[in-house]
Design a protein around this motif. Structure first.
Motif, mmCIF file in Angstrom:
data_model
loop_
_atom_site.group_PDB
_atom_site.id
_atom_site.type_symbol
_atom_site.label_atom_id
_atom_site.label_comp_id
_atom_site.label_asym_id
_atom_site.label_seq_id
_atom_site.Cartn_x
_atom_site.Cartn_y
_atom_site.Cartn_z
ATOM 1 N N ARG A 415 37.482 39.483 36.574
ATOM 2 C CA ARG A 415 38.189 38.943 37.581
ATOM 3 C C ARG A 415 39.558 39.204 37.680
ATOM 4 N N GLN A 416 40.271 39.188 36.682
ATOM 5 C CA GLN A 416 41.734 39.251 36.598
ATOM 6 C C GLN A 416 41.791 40.868 36.958
ATOM 7 N N PHE A 417 40.934 41.855 36.475
ATOM 8 C CA PHE A 417 41.139 43.105 36.614
ATOM 9 C C PHE A 417 41.177 43.342 38.298
ATOM 10 N N VAL A 418 39.937 42.809 38.704
ATOM 11 C CA VAL A 418 39.739 43.155 40.206
ATOM 12 C C VAL A 418 40.898 42.583 41.190
ATOM 13 N N SER A 431 35.558 47.269 49.872
ATOM 14 C CA SER A 431 35.511 45.897 48.939
ATOM 15 C C SER A 431 35.330 46.037 47.492
ATOM 16 N N LEU A 432 35.879 45.304 46.785
ATOM 17 C CA LEU A 432 35.811 45.341 45.332
ATOM 18 C C LEU A 432 35.728 43.986 44.726
ATOM 19 N N ARG A 433 34.589 43.504 44.158
ATOM 20 C CA ARG A 433 34.483 42.061 43.606
ATOM 21 C C ARG A 433 34.132 42.191 42.074
ATOM 22 N N ALA A 434 34.061 40.879 41.749
ATOM 23 C CA ALA A 434 33.643 40.807 40.181
ATOM 24 C C ALA A 434 32.575 39.470 40.025
ATOM 25 N N THR A 435 31.385 39.679 39.602
ATOM 26 C CA THR A 435 30.495 38.814 39.742
ATOM 27 C C THR A 435 30.029 38.493 38.097
ATOM 28 N N GLY A 436 29.120 37.297 37.945
ATOM 29 C CA GLY A 436 28.749 37.213 36.481
ATOM 30 C C GLY A 436 27.613 36.367 36.517
ATOM 31 N N ARG A 473 31.444 49.494 48.810
ATOM 32 C CA ARG A 473 31.108 48.332 48.522
ATOM 33 C C ARG A 473 30.874 48.295 46.998
ATOM 34 N N VAL A 474 31.751 48.101 46.296
ATOM 35 C CA VAL A 474 31.927 48.038 44.643
ATOM 36 C C VAL A 474 32.031 46.685 44.013
ATOM 37 N N THR A 475 31.054 46.458 42.929
ATOM 38 C CA THR A 475 30.955 45.101 42.322
ATOM 39 C C THR A 475 30.926 45.373 40.878
ATOM 40 N N VAL A 476 31.724 44.677 40.162
ATOM 41 C CA VAL A 476 31.838 44.811 38.672
ATOM 42 C C VAL A 476 31.148 43.442 38.284
#
Length: 560
Positions: A415-418, A431-436, A473-476
């Motif tokens: 999340r901090q990286f994004v 768009s770039l987002r972080a999920t878990g 649309r990129v997701t980490v």
């Protein structure tokens, strides 16, 4: 080396490797060569004992009595001969079984007892009986350990002297002189000493030969394993072009032809026609064709090399060198040379880059620059930044700094990286987002190196992971897999990567872009490997691409 050795018959798959031990831990054998040799000598000894018993029976029961005087003790003579014949047959039957030294010891005890009693009962044949016992004593000393052999000789000496004393002083006297038993006693000791020394040398030689044979067998096992597992394919072809032997690499390079068991596919001209043509040309004029050759559609190209198995032989060894291995060696040499070169060149490049960047900043602050010229300054600044990134990539590959793992919460880290990436890299409509899947997920990793690897993956996803005319649309995504291993997926909704390209994604200098260096993904994988992690491309069934990092868990141990 035999047909079942380092190679596999081409009638089927190569057999699994056997257990291979080094000479320091030699494999045990069922029976030593020394035991075999001694067992054979014991067999002949038991045959000789049967012959002795037969001769004594002939003297006592046969017409041979006319040649010598009648036994002085007929009843004792008959009993000794019958008992000796029975014991000789039993020892002959049991000679091939049981403990060797025990058999030899029992045999010599029986021989001495029967021989001395027969000598006493048949004094007229005493000299002959004593001569036969000389061989028995010598054979026993050969088969037994030295102390037992000499001990039995001593027993024989005591018995023959005791029989002489008993005959002279208690049985009415005999016609023999003292010198006769004394000479036989000396002969017993001499033959026992000689054959004991001979037996000891024989056993030592046999034991040495056994050790050398076991070492040779173990070295043969090692050679077999090396040849079977070597990456170079090895084929043995006879003069008629039939495949006789092949190692595992060659079977794999032959593809489907190497797996067929029918007689036709054992012919090189059918299994690999082009290779057979080159072999025929080499046999005809001795000039090899070393251009790359692909023997199966799904196998890498190989370079064939030919050599005769023996001088004047029509059998040929074919070595198939995988060109991909050669290219990887060339890549490693190139990378090593590039690393050394980049370290010295980076300073020279960075100085003018810094000067250009500083000059562009000063020009941008000037009010005398026209609006159209400011666009040119922006282009100069962007290209300078891109060139500096190329230098950083090359330096990162050259330095290969060791990992400094820490316990990291992957959810908070991504999340901090994004957030940092969105702040420092304006992505406009993308768009770039972080999920878990969990609020926290611990892993052991160097956060600096993980940050660098994610930067490469996210940049590639934003650049290439988009459909034409649509935003990226990129997701980490962070989650634990079925084995509780921490995983980070960098997902995009692009067209995906073709299979032929995906196989070469992580090779250095491979790129499908005219603006890339082909080092980003290679460096990202090397950074993951430095942290005992893996980086792979995973195609998505519904479209898009996924670069997956599998990390070490929080309790994992990294090598020092």
């Amino acid at each position: 080396m035999g047909a079942g050795g380092a190679f596999a018959h081409t009638r089927g798959h190569s057999r699994p490797p056997r257990d291979c031990r080094l000479p320091s831990g030699l494999a045990p054998v069922a029976a030593s060569d020394a035991d075999h040799a001694l067992r054979r000598e014991l067999y002949f000894f038991t045959l000789y004992r049967l012959l002795e018993a037969a001769l004594l029976a002939l003297l006592v029961f046969g017409p041979a009595q006319v040649l010598i005087s009648a036994p002085t003790l007929p009843l004792l003579a008959r009993g000794v001969v019958l008992g000796y014949m029975l014991a000789a047959m039993l020892l002959f039957v049991s000679g091939r079984r049981g403990e060797l030294h025990t058999q030899a010891l029992i045999g010599i005890v029986v021989d001495l007892a029967a021989g001395i009693l027969a000598l006493h009962a048949l004094p007229a044949a005493g000299t002959g009986i004593a001569l036969m016992l000389v061989f028995n004593v010598g054979a026993a000393a050969l088969l037994l350990r030295m102390r037992y052999g000499l001990g039995m000789a001593g027993v024989a000496v005591a018995l023959i002297l005791g029989e002489y004393v008993y005959s002279e002083f208690f049985a009415g006297g005999s016609n023999r002189v003292l010198g006769e038993p004394a000479m036989f006693a000396l002969g017993f000791m001499a033959i026992a000493t000689l054959t004991s020394l001979l037996g000891r040398e024989m056993r030592a030689s046999a034991a040495l030969a056994e050790r050398r044979g076991a070492e040779a067998a173990n070295y043969a096992e090692i050679n077999e394993l090396i040849i079977r597992r070597m990456r170079t394919g090895v084929l043995l072809v006879d003069g008629e072009g039939r495949l006789r032997l092949a190692n595992e690499a060659a079977m794999l390079l032959l593809g489907e032809a190497g797996e067929h068991s029918d007689q036709a596919h054992r012919n090189l001209s059918i299994a690999a026609p082009e290779l057979a043509r080159r072999l025929g040309r080499w046999r005809a004029d001795g000039v090899p064709d070393e251009s790359p050759l692909q023997m199966a559609g799904d196998q890498p190209e190989v370079v064939p090399r030919f050599t005769r198995l023996l001088a004047g032989s029509d059998q040929t060894l074919i070595f198939l060198d995988d060109t991909s291995l050669v290219s990887r060696r060339a890549e490693s040499i190139t990378l090593a040379a590039l690393g050394r070169f980049s370290a010295s060149l980076a300073h020279e490049i960075r100085n003018p880059l810094a000067a250009i960047s500083y000059a562009v900043q000063l020009l941008e602050e000037s009010r005398d620059i026209a609006v159209a010229d400011r666009r040119l300054l922006e282009i100069v600044r962007q290209q300078g930044t891109r060139m500096n990134g190329i230098v950083e990539n090359v330096l990162g590959m050259a330095r290969r700094e060791p990992a400094k793992p820490e316990h990291v919460d992957l959810v908070g880290f991504t999340r901090q990286f994004v957030d940092e990436y969105n702040t420092s890299h304006p992505i406009e409509q993308d768009s770039l987002r972080a999920t878990g899947t969990q609020p926290r997920l611990a892993a052991l990793v160097d956060p600096r190196q993980l940050h660098q690897a994610l930067t490469v993956l996210v940049h590639n996803a934003l650049t290439y992971g988009r459909m034409p005319g649509l935003p990226a649309r990129v997701t980490v995504h962070v989650y634990p897999d079925a084995n509780a291993v921490p995983v980070i997926d960098v997902l995009d909704r692009g067209p995906g990567i073709p299979e032929a390209v995906a196989a070469r994604l992580f090779r250095p200098f491979f790129t499908t872009s005219s603006h890339g260096t082909g080092l980003g993904l290679y460096i990202a994988r090397e950074l993951c490997r430095a942290n005992q992690a893996s980086l792979d491309y995973v195609p998505m069934p519904g479209g898009g691409g996924c670069f997956r990092i599998q990390l070490a868990g929080a309790n994992a141990m990294l090598p020092a």
